[in-house]
Design a protein around this motif. Structure first.
Motif, PDB file in Angstrom:
ATOM      1  N   ILE A   1      39.064 -42.965  13.515  1.00 35.41           N
ATOM      2  CA  ILE A   1      38.551 -43.303  14.859  1.00 35.41           C
ATOM      3  C   ILE A   1      37.578 -44.476  14.797  1.00 35.41           C
ATOM      4  N   GLY A   2      37.362 -45.010  13.589  1.00 41.05           N
ATOM      5  CA  GLY A   2      36.527 -46.192  13.444  1.00 41.05           C
ATOM      6  C   GLY A   2      35.069 -45.935  13.150  1.00 41.05           C
ATOM      7  N   ASN A   3      34.697 -44.688  12.900  1.00 39.67           N
ATOM      8  CA  ASN A   3      33.301 -44.367  12.592  1.00 39.67           C
ATOM      9  C   ASN A   3      33.120 -44.366  11.069  1.00 39.67           C
ATOM     10  N   ILE A   4      32.921 -45.563  10.529  1.00 39.32           N
ATOM     11  CA  ILE A   4      32.872 -45.736   9.079  1.00 39.32           C
ATOM     12  C   ILE A   4      31.647 -45.063   8.474  1.00 39.32           C
ATOM     13  N   SER A   5      30.517 -45.079   9.159  1.00 37.61           N
ATOM     14  CA  SER A   5      29.317 -44.462   8.574  1.00 37.61           C
ATOM     15  C   SER A   5      29.493 -42.953   8.419  1.00 37.61           C
ATOM     16  N   LEU A   6      30.048 -42.265   9.430  1.00 41.35           N
ATOM     17  CA  LEU A   6      30.311 -40.829   9.270  1.00 41.35           C
ATOM     18  C   LEU A   6      31.434 -40.578   8.269  1.00 41.35           C
ATOM     19  N   ALA A   7      32.405 -41.473   8.222  1.00 44.56           N
ATOM     20  CA  ALA A   7      33.478 -41.335   7.242  1.00 44.56           C
ATOM     21  C   ALA A   7      32.900 -41.365   5.828  1.00 44.56           C
ATOM     22  N   LYS A   8      32.038 -42.331   5.561  1.00 40.64           N
ATOM     23  CA  LYS A   8      31.417 -42.434   4.230  1.00 40.64           C
ATOM     24  C   LYS A   8      30.581 -41.200   3.922  1.00 40.64           C
ATOM     25  N   LYS A   9      29.837 -40.731   4.910  1.00 43.51           N
ATOM     26  CA  LYS A   9      28.992 -39.554   4.709  1.00 43.51           C
ATOM     27  C   LYS A   9      29.826 -38.355   4.269  1.00 43.51           C
ATOM     28  N   TRP A  10      30.946 -38.109   4.970  1.00 39.10           N
ATOM     29  CA  TRP A  10      31.743 -36.926   4.692  1.00 39.10           C
ATOM     30  C   TRP A  10      32.575 -37.061   3.421  1.00 39.10           C
ATOM     31  N   ILE A  11      33.066 -38.263   3.130  1.00 38.59           N
ATOM     32  CA  ILE A  11      33.790 -38.458   1.871  1.00 38.59           C
ATOM     33  C   ILE A  11      32.835 -38.238   0.703  1.00 38.59           C
TER      34      ILE A  11
ATOM     35  N   TRP B   1      36.625 -41.508  -4.949  1.00 45.56           N
ATOM     36  CA  TRP B   1      35.715 -42.640  -5.156  1.00 45.56           C
ATOM     37  C   TRP B   1      36.380 -43.933  -4.684  1.00 45.56           C
ATOM     38  N   ILE B   2      37.709 -44.011  -4.816  1.00 44.16           N
ATOM     39  CA  ILE B   2      38.436 -45.193  -4.336  1.00 44.16           C
ATOM     40  C   ILE B   2      38.324 -45.273  -2.818  1.00 44.16           C
ATOM     41  N   HIS B   3      38.505 -44.131  -2.156  1.00 44.96           N
ATOM     42  CA  HIS B   3      38.383 -44.068  -0.696  1.00 44.96           C
ATOM     43  C   HIS B   3      36.987 -44.513  -0.266  1.00 44.96           C
ATOM     44  N   LEU B   4      35.980 -44.035  -0.971  1.00 46.32           N
ATOM     45  CA  LEU B   4      34.602 -44.410  -0.643  1.00 46.32           C
ATOM     46  C   LEU B   4      34.392 -45.916  -0.814  1.00 46.32           C
ATOM     47  N   ASN B   5      34.960 -46.497  -1.858  1.00 45.69           N
ATOM     48  CA  ASN B   5      34.845 -47.944  -2.062  1.00 45.69           C
ATOM     49  C   ASN B   5      35.572 -48.722  -0.968  1.00 45.69           C
ATOM     50  N   ILE B   6      36.713 -48.226  -0.524  1.00 47.23           N
ATOM     51  CA  ILE B   6      37.438 -48.872   0.568  1.00 47.23           C
ATOM     52  C   ILE B   6      36.605 -48.827   1.846  1.00 47.23           C
ATOM     53  N   LEU B   7      35.971 -47.692   2.098  1.00 52.25           N
ATOM     54  CA  LEU B   7      35.113 -47.579   3.290  1.00 52.25           C
ATOM     55  C   LEU B   7      33.940 -48.542   3.205  1.00 52.25           C
TER      56      LEU B   7
ATOM     57  N   ALA C   1      33.930 -51.386   1.623  1.00 53.03           N
ATOM     58  CA  ALA C   1      34.489 -52.714   1.879  1.00 53.03           C
ATOM     59  C   ALA C   1      34.748 -52.923   3.369  1.00 53.03           C
ATOM     60  N   LYS C   2      35.275 -51.895   4.047  1.00 51.41           N
ATOM     61  CA  LYS C   2      35.504 -51.996   5.495  1.00 51.41           C
ATOM     62  C   LYS C   2      34.189 -52.251   6.224  1.00 51.41           C
ATOM     63  N   GLU C   3      33.151 -51.544   5.791  1.00 52.21           N
ATOM     64  CA  GLU C   3      31.835 -51.701   6.405  1.00 52.21           C
ATOM     65  C   GLU C   3      31.326 -53.134   6.221  1.00 52.21           C
ATOM     66  N   LYS C   4      31.492 -53.681   5.027  1.00 56.59           N
ATOM     67  CA  LYS C   4      31.045 -55.059   4.755  1.00 56.59           C
ATOM     68  C   LYS C   4      31.829 -56.068   5.584  1.00 56.59           C
ATOM     69  N   VAL C   5      33.132 -55.869   5.682  1.00 56.72           N
ATOM     70  CA  VAL C   5      33.958 -56.771   6.492  1.00 56.72           C
ATOM     71  C   VAL C   5      33.509 -56.714   7.950  1.00 56.72           C
ATOM     72  N   ARG C   6      33.266 -55.517   8.432  1.00 60.90           N
ATOM     73  CA  ARG C   6      32.812 -55.341   9.814  1.00 60.90           C
ATOM     74  C   ARG C   6      31.470 -56.047  10.043  1.00 60.90           C
ATOM     75  N   GLN C   7      30.546 -55.892   9.084  1.00 60.89           N
ATOM     76  CA  GLN C   7      29.236 -56.542   9.197  1.00 60.89           C
ATOM     77  C   GLN C   7      29.374 -58.056   9.162  1.00 60.89           C
ATOM     78  N   GLN C   8      30.264 -58.568   8.299  1.00 63.79           N
ATOM     79  CA  GLN C   8      30.492 -60.009   8.234  1.00 63.79           C
ATOM     80  C   GLN C   8      31.082 -60.525   9.530  1.00 63.79           C
ATOM     81  N   ASN C   9      32.002 -59.762  10.120  1.00 57.71           N
ATOM     82  CA  ASN C   9      32.598 -60.174  11.391  1.00 57.71           C
ATOM     83  C   ASN C   9      31.554 -60.215  12.495  1.00 57.71           C
TER      84      ASN C   9
END
Length: 152
Positions: free
Chosen positions: A103-113, A129-135, A137-145
């Motif tokens: 649903i696009g809530n990366i911060s809660l996604a990271k918390k629960w993973i 741990w791979i999933h957490l790293n992907i999240l 990266a998604k967060e960084k891309v979002r912040q850069q955008n």
């Protein structure tokens, strides 16, 4: 390398869903290529085999099926209820993380993973741990955008 990173960041997290009772699909391509009617057919079949009262394991799998069907809010509601009634289950945590990601809530996604990994470091064959790293990266891309939109 860049293309594979982008694909990993934008792909849905189907592979990060964890069931107890059954696996609904045999491959990621099968999951991605199903129409909603097919998900509903599988869900009805599942429900007919797991009548009420349903245990937390079947509830978890029911929530996973809702995720496959694109009903993320319902899945989150079910998983949060499981978490309230049976706190500390690793599969509940990582499935919540995946649902929040979708649903696009990366911060809660990271918390629960991260919580799922804390509860069981071997969850999903130790690959969360791979999933957490992907999240991350998604967060960084979002912040850069966001930064690029502000400064352009």
């Amino acid at each position: 390398m860049l293309l594979s990173s982008i694909l990993l960041i934008t792909m849905p997290s189907w592979a990060c869903l964890n069931t107890y009772v059954e696996d609904f699909y045999t491959s990621d391509s099968e999951k991605e290529n199903q129409r909603e009617e097919h998900h509903d057919e599988k869900l009805n079949n599942f429900v007919s085999r797991h009548p009420s009262p349903i245990d937390y394991q079947a509830e978890n799998d029911y929530a996973v099926h809702q995720i496959y069907a694109g009903r993320y809010d319902l899945a989150i509601k079910i998983l949060r209820a499981i978490e309230n009634e049976h706190p500390g289950l690793p599969k509940t945590a990582v499935n919540l993380g995946t649902a929040y990601e979708l649903i696009g809530n990366i911060s809660l996604a990271k918390k629960w993973i991260a919580e799922g990994m804390k509860r069981d470091p071997t969850i999903h064959l130790g690959s969360e741990w791979i999933h957490l790293n992907i999240l991350t990266a998604k967060e960084k891309v979002r912040q850069q955008n966001i930064f690029m939109n502000i400064h352009c």
